[in-house]
Enzyme design. Structure first.
Site: not given
Ligand SMILES: NC(=O)c1ccc[n+]([C@@H]2O[C@H](COP(=O)([O-])OP(=O)(O)OC[C@H]3O[C@@H](n4cnc5c(N)ncnc54)[C@H](OP(=O)(O)O)[C@@H]3O)[C@@H](O)[C@H]2O)c1
Length: 254
Positions: A90, A157, A161, A192
């Site tokens: 994720n 992005y 994805k 988030t």
């Molecule tokens: N929020 C939205 O609207 C949305 C919509 C569709 C899909 N998504 C997807 O949902 C997933 C989770 O995102 P979120 O929305 O929950 O945002 P978030 O709270 O910013 O979480 C992102 C997570 O990914 C980790 N991460 C980022 N780069 C990394 C790396 N190089 N190595 C290891 N860990 C890494 C971050 O942790 P650290 O910074 O501690 O490494 C954090 O735990 C993502 O794949 C995102 O693309 C989000």
């Protein structure tokens, strides 16, 4: 409820947002959880919260771009808990956003490395562990962006994805005969940290909320509940699915 009792799961991107809530939910449903992200301090807080609730979790900090990290996470799951049943790949980044002709090669590669190559490397080491267990559930986080919706400024992005969906479909076909189900979850806008790059003013928030049929964004725990469905036997005949959990953003035209 204990729908994941006796199971062991890896959750990446667990230091915040969707991954954090999913790790908590998996643990509260009885799973042993290996939590992964770069920020050790946030992972430690998550493990403490899970343990306070009577659950089991262990943290290993690292970068999903690193192959050695993917391997170490699986070794930790097998060493500590005796096997691996579920992996939620994720972790994600926005990469460089903006008009496509202005995106740097490094900015493009960052999105590809974390979102697509990171997902592949995770799966590469998780698959043999799931095979040793005789089955399991592999889940990736993709998005509606680049799948049902074209959104200006999101080339790296969206492409990374969309690549995750291709990876998921291939793995579902490869691993189905071995009882390993492979699916992707496609969240809509979710409140988030990552989303702050997309929604940094009240006006933009109103626009984004309005794009969804439900006229709001998701909270991360709502996405976590759908991930639990894909992880659990409730979805025992679901594989190869790009599952929209998007509040209707893909079909809404108002
Ligand atoms: N929020 C939205 O609207 C949305 C919509 C569709 C899909 N998504 C997807 O949902 C997933 C989770 O995102 P979120 O929305 O929950 O945002 P978030 O709270 O910013 O979480 C992102 C997570 O990914 C980790 N991460 C980022 N780069 C990394 C790396 N190089 N190595 C290891 N860990 C890494 C971050 O942790 P650290 O910074 O501690 O490494 C954090 O735990 C993502 O794949 C995102 O693309 C989000």
């Amino acid at each position: 409820m204990d729908v994941l009792k006796g199971k062991t799961a890896i959750v990446t991107g667990a230091s915040s947002g969707i991954g954090y809530e999913t790790a908590r939910l998996f643990a509260s449903e009885g799973a042993n959880v290996v939590v992964a992200a770069r920020r050790q301090s946030e992972l430690d807080k998550l493990v403490a919260a899970i343990e306070r609730g009577g659950g089991k979790a262990v943290a290993l900090a690292g970068n999903v771009r690193d192959e050695a990290y993917a391997k170490a996470l699986v070794e930790l799951a097998e060493g500590r808990y005796g096997g691996l049943d579920i992996a939620f790949n994720n972790a994600g980044t926005n990469g460089e956003m903006g008009p496509s002709s202005g995106i740097s090669l490094d900015g493009w590669r960052e999105a590809m490395d974390v979102n697509l190559t990171g997902a592949f490397l995770g799966a590469k080491y998780q698959i043999p562990a799931l095979q040793r267990r005789g089955g399991g559930s592999l889940i990736f986080t993709s998005t509606f962006v680049g799948y049902t919706v074209g959104m200006p400024g999101t080339a790296a992005y969206a492409a990374s994805k969309a690549g995750v969906i291709g990876l998921m479909m291939t793995l579902a076909a490869e691993l189905g005969p071995q009882g390993i189900r492979v699916n992707a979850i496609l969240p809509g806008g979710t409140a988030t940290t990552m989303a702050e790059a997309w929604v940094d003013t009240p006006e933009k928030l109103a626009v984004v909320e309005g794009l969804h049929a439900l006229k709001r964004r998701a909270m991360p725990d709502e996405i976590a509940r759908s991930v639990l469905y894909l992880a659990s036997d409730a979805s025992s005949f679901t594989t190869g699915s790009a599952m929209l959990v998007d509040g209707g953003v893909s079909i809404n035209r108002t």
